[in-house]
Design an enzyme around this catalytic site. Structure first.
Site, PDB file in Angstrom:
ATOM      1  N   CYS A  36      58.284  79.098  58.507  1.00 52.17           N
ATOM      2  CA  CYS A  36      59.448  79.304  58.997  1.00 52.17           C
ATOM      3  C   CYS A  36      61.041  80.472  59.156  1.00 52.17           C
ATOM      4  O   CYS A  36      61.234  80.577  59.506  1.00 52.17           O
ATOM      5  CB  CYS A  36      60.422  78.111  59.211  1.00 52.17           C
ATOM      6  SG  CYS A  36      59.044  76.860  60.431  1.00 52.17           S
TER       7      CYS A  36
ATOM      8  N   ALA B  53      42.213  65.892  59.072  1.00 50.48           N
ATOM      9  CA  ALA B  53      42.861  67.181  60.010  1.00 50.48           C
ATOM     10  C   ALA B  53      44.408  66.247  59.878  1.00 50.48           C
ATOM     11  O   ALA B  53      44.365  65.682  60.591  1.00 50.48           O
ATOM     12  CB  ALA B  53      41.951  67.726  60.773  1.00 50.48           C
TER      13      ALA B  53
ATOM     14  N   PRO C  43      34.035  59.808  60.018  1.00 50.17           N
ATOM     15  CA  PRO C  43      34.944  59.080  58.785  1.00 50.17           C
ATOM     16  C   PRO C  43      35.649  59.237  57.502  1.00 50.17           C
ATOM     17  O   PRO C  43      36.536  59.160  57.077  1.00 50.17           O
ATOM     18  CB  PRO C  43      33.934  57.924  58.881  1.00 50.17           C
ATOM     19  CG  PRO C  43      33.106  58.252  59.267  1.00 50.17           C
ATOM     20  CD  PRO C  43      32.695  59.450  59.722  1.00 50.17           C
TER      21      PRO C  43
ATOM     22  N   GLY D 295      48.204  69.160  60.940  1.00 48.60           N
ATOM     23  CA  GLY D 295      48.998  70.415  60.828  1.00 48.60           C
ATOM     24  C   GLY D 295      49.551  70.738  62.736  1.00 48.60           C
ATOM     25  O   GLY D 295      48.073  69.983  62.792  1.00 48.60           O
ATOM     26  N   ASP D 296      49.235  72.079  62.694  1.00 49.20           N
ATOM     27  CA  ASP D 296      49.282  72.368  63.875  1.00 49.20           C
ATOM     28  C   ASP D 296      48.060  73.429  64.802  1.00 49.20           C
ATOM     29  O   ASP D 296      47.730  72.664  65.881  1.00 49.20           O
ATOM     30  CB  ASP D 296      49.215  74.106  63.258  1.00 49.20           C
ATOM     31  CG  ASP D 296      50.973  74.189  63.177  1.00 49.20           C
ATOM     32  OD1 ASP D 296      51.588  73.554  62.822  1.00 49.20           O
ATOM     33  OD2 ASP D 296      51.151  75.471  62.682  1.00 49.20           O
TER      34      ASP D 296
ATOM     35  N   SER E 200      51.149  78.325  49.589  1.00 51.68           N
ATOM     36  CA  SER E 200      52.435  77.274  50.085  1.00 51.68           C
ATOM     37  C   SER E 200      53.507  78.082  49.890  1.00 51.68           C
ATOM     38  O   SER E 200      54.322  78.778  49.475  1.00 51.68           O
ATOM     39  CB  SER E 200      52.698  76.169  49.359  1.00 51.68           C
ATOM     40  OG  SER E 200      53.670  75.489  49.699  1.00 51.68           O
TER      41      SER E 200
END
Length: 554
Positions: A46, A285, A281, A287-288, A42
Site C-alpha cells: 500500500c 486460501a 479440507p 487474501g486478494d 513481506s
C-alpha cells in the site's frame, strides 16, 4: 489439527505472512515453511505509490519483515524466489521451482495455505507491453517506474484508471514534478463510489493541475520518434506522455488453485468457507485471491484490501491449529487521500444496491455537510457525508464521506456500527469524544443518525435531487436573498426562512412543495413549519451543496 503438523504457505505479504506469524504464536511445535515467488516476502504494498513520489524516501522503510527476521523471531523457514508450480492433493505435496537455480523439488504438507494475491489487469490492447507502460504491484515494479522517470527525464504522465491506486499514483507523480492526465472509462473517478460523492475529488484534481478524460478509454499505445508514448482513445482523440501507468484493477491469481482442481467462484476467486478453507479440507486460501461473503448482503464478493487479508490469515492459522474461528465477511471499508482531500467509504453504495436490484423501496439516503469540529473554533472544515439505511428498521447499509479533515474518523465509527448490525438510532445516541478542536457536541456521526432517525419517525419528509425532474414540484429556496443571487436551482422561488411565516400565502397549497437551503438544516425547519400549516412539503436532502456536487460528480 495437532500442533506439530507441517504447514506450508504459498505467498507472503499481508495474508500469508500474518498466517505464518500467527501460527507460530499458537504453536512452537508446528513446522512452518513460506514460499514467495518474488524476492521480498513481506512488504507494504500500500506504500508503493508513496515511495515513487519520495514521500517514503527509503525503500527499506517498505520492508515489513525479512526472511531473516521470520527465521530468528518466529522460526519460520521463508524461501524467496521460490515458485510453487503445482499441488498434488492426493499425496499432499507441492512442487517448488527455485527460480535462482532452476531446480524443482517437492514438499509434503499437513495443511496448505494459498496466499497468491492478485495481479494488475493488463489491458488486451496493442502496445500494452511497450517500454514505458507500467503496472504497479511490488517493489521491483516500483524500482522500474522510478528508474524510468529519472533516466528519461519524464515530464508528462498518463494514468489509465481513476481508482484508488490510480489516484495515489497521480498525486505522487505530481509531487515528482510531472504533469498528469487521468483517463477513466466511467463518468467519474473512484468508480466504486456514488458520483456525487467524488465531486470534491474532481475539483481537487483540477486545482492541482491534473487533466481528466472521463467516460473515455484507451484503445492502444504507440512509441513515438521522440521517445514519448501515444495513447489512442476510443473517442478518436489521443494523449501523449513520457510514462504510462495502467491502474484498471486487479485479477485474482488462481492458476495454481485451478490446476489443482479447487473450486473457483463465479467472480473468478478461490471459493472459501467462513473458516477460509477451500473445497479441499487440507487447503486454506486467504487474501486478494479469494471470494468471501459480503457482510451486508451475504453474497460472494472480491475485496482486494490489506486489512481483510491480514485478518483472514489469522483466521486460517487459528483453524489449522484447532481453534474455532470464522471470518465474518467484508464490507469494503476504504480510504484514499487525493492531495488535500480525503474520501472514505464503508458498506454498500447506492449504485451497487441498484446494480444488485436491492434498492427498490427498501432503502433511503440522506446527505449532510457538517464541520469536522465545532464551527466556532478556528479551522473547521466541511465533511460531505452520505448515509444509506434501511427504511424498515434503520439498519445502516453504507456510508461515504469526503472532506479535508476528520473524514476517516467518522467513517470508521460508522463501519463499526455496520459490523455490529446497528441502526441510525444508535448513531443518534452514540457517545463520542468532544472538545471544540476535535468535534462538536453533536458530532457529524450523531447528526447523520438524527437526520435519518427523523425520517424514519416521520418527523422529516425528504426528497432527493435526482427525483425532481419526474416529480415537478414547487421548488422553494429558503436561503437568504444574497445566497440565492449567487446561484440557485433554475425553477426555484426564494422566500428566506426568517420571512416564511409572514409570506406563507406565496406558497401554493395545491402543489407538492420541495424546500432546499445550503445544506438541509433551514429547509428542515421550513418543512416543519409548512407541514404544520397544512402544506404538503418535503426537504431536499443535503441542500444546494449536494445539488452542486451531483453536477460536479458527472
Amino acid at each position: 489439527m495437532a500442533s506439530g503438523k507441517r504447514i506450508l504457505i504459498v505467498g507472503g505479504v499481508a495474508g500469508g505472512a500474518s498466517c505464518a506469524a500467527r501460527a507460530r504464536r499458537l504453536s512452537e511445535e508446528a513446522e512452518i515453511i513460506m514460499f514467495e515467488k518474488g524476492p521480498f516476502v513481506s512488504f507494504a504494498n500500500c506504500g508503493l505509490p508513496f515511495h515513487i513520489g519520495d514521500v517514503i524516501e527509503k525503500e527499506e522503510a517498505l520492508m515489513v519483515a525479512s526472511p531473516q527476521l521470520f527465521k530468528e523471531r518466529f522460526n519460520v523457514d521463508v524461501r524467496v524466489n521460490s515458485e510453487v508450480v503445482s499441488i498434488d492433493r492426493r499425496n499432499s505435496e507441492i512442487a517448488v521451482k527455485d527460480l535462482s537455480s532452476g531446480e524443482t523439488y517437492t514438499e509434503k504438507y499437513d495443511a496448505l495455505v494459498l496466499s497468491p494475491g492478485a495481479a494488475p489487469v493488463r489491458l488486451p490492447i496493442p502496445g500494452i507491453d511497450l517500454p514505458g507502460v507500467f503496472t504497479l504491484r511490488n517493489i521491483p515494479d516500483t524500482r522500474r517506474i522510478r528508474e524510468w522517470v529519472s533516466a528519461n527525464g519524464s515530464n508528462r504522465a498518463l494514468v489509465v484508471g481513476g481508482g484508488f491506486i490510480g489516484l495515489e499514483m497521480t498525486e505522487n507523480l505530481v509531487k515528482r514534478g510531472l504533469t498528469v492526465t487521468i483517463v477513466e472509462a466511467q463518468s467519474h473517478v473512484m468508480p466504486a463510489l456514488d458520483p456525487e460523492m467524488v465531486s470534491p475529488v474532481h475539483s481537487e484534481l483540477k486545482r492541482c493541475g491534473v487533466s481528466l478524460r472521463l467516460g473515455e478509454s484507451v484503445t492502444g499505445f504507440q512509441s513515438m520518434p521522440d521517445g514519448s508514448i501515444r495513447a489512442g482513445l476510443a473517442s478518436g482523440g489521443e494523449e501523449q506522455a513520457d510514462i504510462v501507468i495502467v491502474c484498471v484493477g486487479v485479477r485474482p491469481e488462481t492458476k495454481l488453485a485451478r490446476e489443482a482442481g479447487l473450486e473457483i467462484g463465479e467472480l473468478g476467486g478461490i471459493r472459501v468457507d467462513s473458516r477460509m478453507r477451500t473445497s479441499d479440507p487440507a487447503i486454506w486460501a486467504v487474501g486478494d485471491a479469494v471470494e468471501v461473503r459480503d457482510f451486508i448482503t451475504g453474497g460472494w464478493t472480491l475485496i482486494p484490501l490489506a486489512g481483510p487479508a491480514n485478518r483472514q490469515g489469522r483466521v486460517a492459522a487459528d483453524v489449522i491449529l484447532g481453534r474455532d474461528r470464522e471470518f465474518r465477511g467484508v464490507q469494503g471499508t476504504a480510504v484514499c487521500g487525493v492531495f488535500d482531500v480525503t474520501v472514505a467509504s464503508t458498506g454498500l453504495s447506492e449504485k451497487t444496491l441498484k446494480r444488485l436490484g436491492l434498492w427498490k423501496q427498501d432503502y433511503e439516503k440522506i446527505y449532510l455537510h457538517p464541520g469536522h469540529h465545532a464551527l466556532y473554533y478556528p479551522g473547521a472544515r466541511t465533511i460531505s457525508l452520505k448515509l444509506i439505511f434501511s427504511k424498515k428498521d434503520g439498519r445502516i447499509i453504507g456510508c461515504q464521506a469526503a472532506g479535508k479533515e476528520g473524514v476517516e474518523k467518522r467513517v470508521d465509527v460508522i463501519s463499526m456500527a455496520i459490523q455490529s448490525n446497528r441502526t441510525v438510532f444508535d448513531l443518534e445516541e452514540a457517545e463520542l469524544c468532544y472538545a471544540p478542536q476535535y468535534g462538536s457536541a453533536k458530532d457529524p456521526v450523531n447528526m447523520a443518525g438524527m437526520i435519518a432517525a427523523n425520517v424514519l419517525r416521520g418527523d422529516s419528509s425528504i426528497a432527493q435531487w435526482d427525483e425532481i425532474a419526474s416529480a415537478a414540484p414547487f421548488v422553494l429556496d429558503v436561503r437568504d436573498v444574497k445566497e440565492f443571487g449567487k446561484g440557485h436551482v433554475e425553477q426555484a422561488v426564494n422566500i428566506p426562512l426568517d420571512q416564511l411565516r409572514t409570506r406563507m400565502n406565496e406558497v401554493p397549497g395545491d402543489r407538492d412543495v420541495w424546500a432546499y437551503c445550503l445544506v438541509g438544516q433551514r429547509s428542515y425547519y421550513a418543512m416543519r413549519l409548512l407541514s404544520q400549516n397544512g402544506f404538503n412539503v418535503k426537504s431536499i436532502s443535503g441542500g444546494y451543496r449536494t445539488f452542486l456536487a451531483a453536477k460536479g460528480g458527472k
